[in-house]
Design an enzyme around this catalytic site. Sequence first.
Site, PDB file in Angstrom:
ATOM      1  CE  LYS A 158      -9.732   9.621 -18.589  1.00 11.61           C
ATOM      2  NZ  LYS A 158     -10.021  10.935 -18.029  1.00 11.61           N
ATOM      3  CG  ASP A 175      -6.418  17.461 -14.719  1.00 16.76           C
ATOM      4  OD1 ASP A 175      -5.692  16.911 -15.567  1.00 16.76           O
ATOM      5  OD2 ASP A 175      -7.496  16.968 -14.324  1.00 16.76           O
ATOM      6  NE  ARG A 223      -2.952   0.399   3.337  1.00 20.65           N
ATOM      7  CZ  ARG A 223      -2.311   0.764   4.464  1.00 20.65           C
ATOM      8  NH1 ARG A 223      -1.700   1.938   4.546  1.00 20.65           N
ATOM      9  NH2 ARG A 223      -2.293  -0.031   5.514  1.00 20.65           N
ATOM     10  CE1 TYR A 283     -13.262  13.371 -16.623  1.00 20.54           C
ATOM     11  CE2 TYR A 283     -13.232  13.122 -14.234  1.00 20.54           C
ATOM     12  CZ  TYR A 283     -13.433  12.593 -15.482  1.00 20.54           C
ATOM     13  OH  TYR A 283     -13.781  11.277 -15.605  1.00 20.54           O
TER      14      TYR A 283
HETATM   15  C1  LIG Z   1     -10.446  11.371 -16.831  1.00 22.73           C
HETATM   16  C2  LIG Z   1      -9.991  12.619 -16.237  1.00 22.73           C
HETATM   17  C3  LIG Z   1      -9.809  12.724 -14.854  1.00 22.73           C
HETATM   18  C4  LIG Z   1     -10.124  11.594 -13.907  1.00 22.73           C
HETATM   19  O1  LIG Z   1      -9.306  10.483 -14.135  1.00 22.73           O
HETATM   20  P1  LIG Z   1      -9.736   8.979 -13.768  1.00 22.73           P
HETATM   21  O2  LIG Z   1      -8.490   8.197 -14.054  1.00 22.73           O
HETATM   22  O3  LIG Z   1     -10.886   8.628 -14.657  1.00 22.73           O
HETATM   23  O4  LIG Z   1     -10.127   8.960 -12.344  1.00 22.73           O
HETATM   24  C5  LIG Z   1      -9.351  13.921 -14.349  1.00 22.73           C
HETATM   25  N1  LIG Z   1      -9.093  14.970 -15.145  1.00 22.73           N
HETATM   26  C6  LIG Z   1      -9.256  14.911 -16.478  1.00 22.73           C
HETATM   27  C7  LIG Z   1      -8.962  16.106 -17.313  1.00 22.73           C
HETATM   28  C8  LIG Z   1      -9.706  13.734 -17.075  1.00 22.73           C
HETATM   29  O5  LIG Z   1      -9.891  13.674 -18.401  1.00 22.73           O
END
Ligand SMILES: *Cc1c(COP(=O)(O)O)cnc(C)c1O
Length: 398
Positions: free
Chosen positions: A208, A183, A58, A111
């Site tokens: 992503k 982000d 963990r 998001y």
């Molecule tokens: C998908 C996404 C997230 C969240 O990510 P997960 O891996 O689905 O939890 C956060 N910010 C952006 C811009 C995203 O496209």
Amino acid sequence: MNKNIHVGTEAVWAGEKEYLVHGATQVPVVLSVAYNYDDMDEWYDVAIGKKKGHIYGRNTNPTVQAFEDKVKTLEGAEAATSFSTGMAAISNTLATFLLPGDRIVSIKDTYGGTNKIFTEFLPRQQIEVTLCETGDHEQIEAEVAKGCKILYLETPTNPTVKITDIKRMAEAGKQAGALVIVDNTFGTPINQNPLEFGVDLVIHSATKFLGGHADALGGVVCGESTLIEKIYHYREINGATMDPMAAYLTLRGMKTLHLRVREQSHNAMELAQYLKTVGLVEEVYYPGLPEHPHHNIAKEQMKGFGGMLSFSVKGGVETVRGLLPKLQFAHRAANLGAVETTVGPARTTSHVECTPEERAAMGIPEGLIRVSCGIEASEDIIHDFKQAFEQVTTTLEV
Ligand SMILES: *Cc1c(COP(=O)(O)O)cnc(C)c1O
């Protein structure tokens, strides 16, 4: 990052060597939950962090650390720590620093999940949230100057790819003594490195573009060691740890990150230009288009405009319903950043948690289609959209 080494070389090699064992050329997937120590003193030293090593899954894991090392190198960061998902990275990072009575300033276009944290979860912990118009730099500066603990940004945004000036916002944050977080999921470390512009922390949904094959969930945050240690401590206790198998898949995916992102950015530009010529298309949103309201800022802070674009169609949801099933080379799915082109209505994907009224307030038309360009040949992507539009146009005329 060693400035003499190209980002593509780093994508292939960074974070690998230290973790290779038995002469293997690939980082092993270490699934072991715990680690054996015959020497009680050594065990103690590792447990208290005096000596390098692993104790329990963990907290740390070699495969997961190799992934963190690759990301931190690509982002030019001192340190990185990873998470089970992108949302875990975001929620744990915010929870590490925000206390009741604190204030956070952000933008309206984050998001969908992030937006829910801001509108639902933070207020119930007596944390004040101020969401500014995305791209309204004066408003953000004014709100930040009133005092806040965190300035949280996302650029380009999901799904209408709005751009915020990172350098300008980093300066505003610094002046107010706020922690500035970006982000960078849509930007990717290939096209955009926010730390270069003075922000404190960079977050990715590794699910992503980093992974790039839509087969592993993950998240990561990069920045100075002192900050990352605090976030790591919160995460190791609260338990949103990245799985070693997900770390391995993401690490492998990242070896082609530079090639994929280059192709995706090229395909998005070509598709955006084509979509502008289509009668059924109302508006095309892509920061690479000169008419994008913040095209110049994007040009300044991005090395490429990315694989994400969106467009709205005449006839709204009805047209979307007819058009998307006609595409041969696209997944109709909620994901993005993968090698396959993926499409979806914003009302079903990124902003499904919002009501139609909330989406309208955020400038997201019900007929908005988000496209994540894959690495297929751009001619085939465009041809696919062309035949789909032709079928829909014929149906509408009948
Ligand atoms: C998908 C996404 C997230 C969240 O990510 P997960 O891996 O689905 O939890 C956060 N910010 C952006 C811009 C995203 O496209």
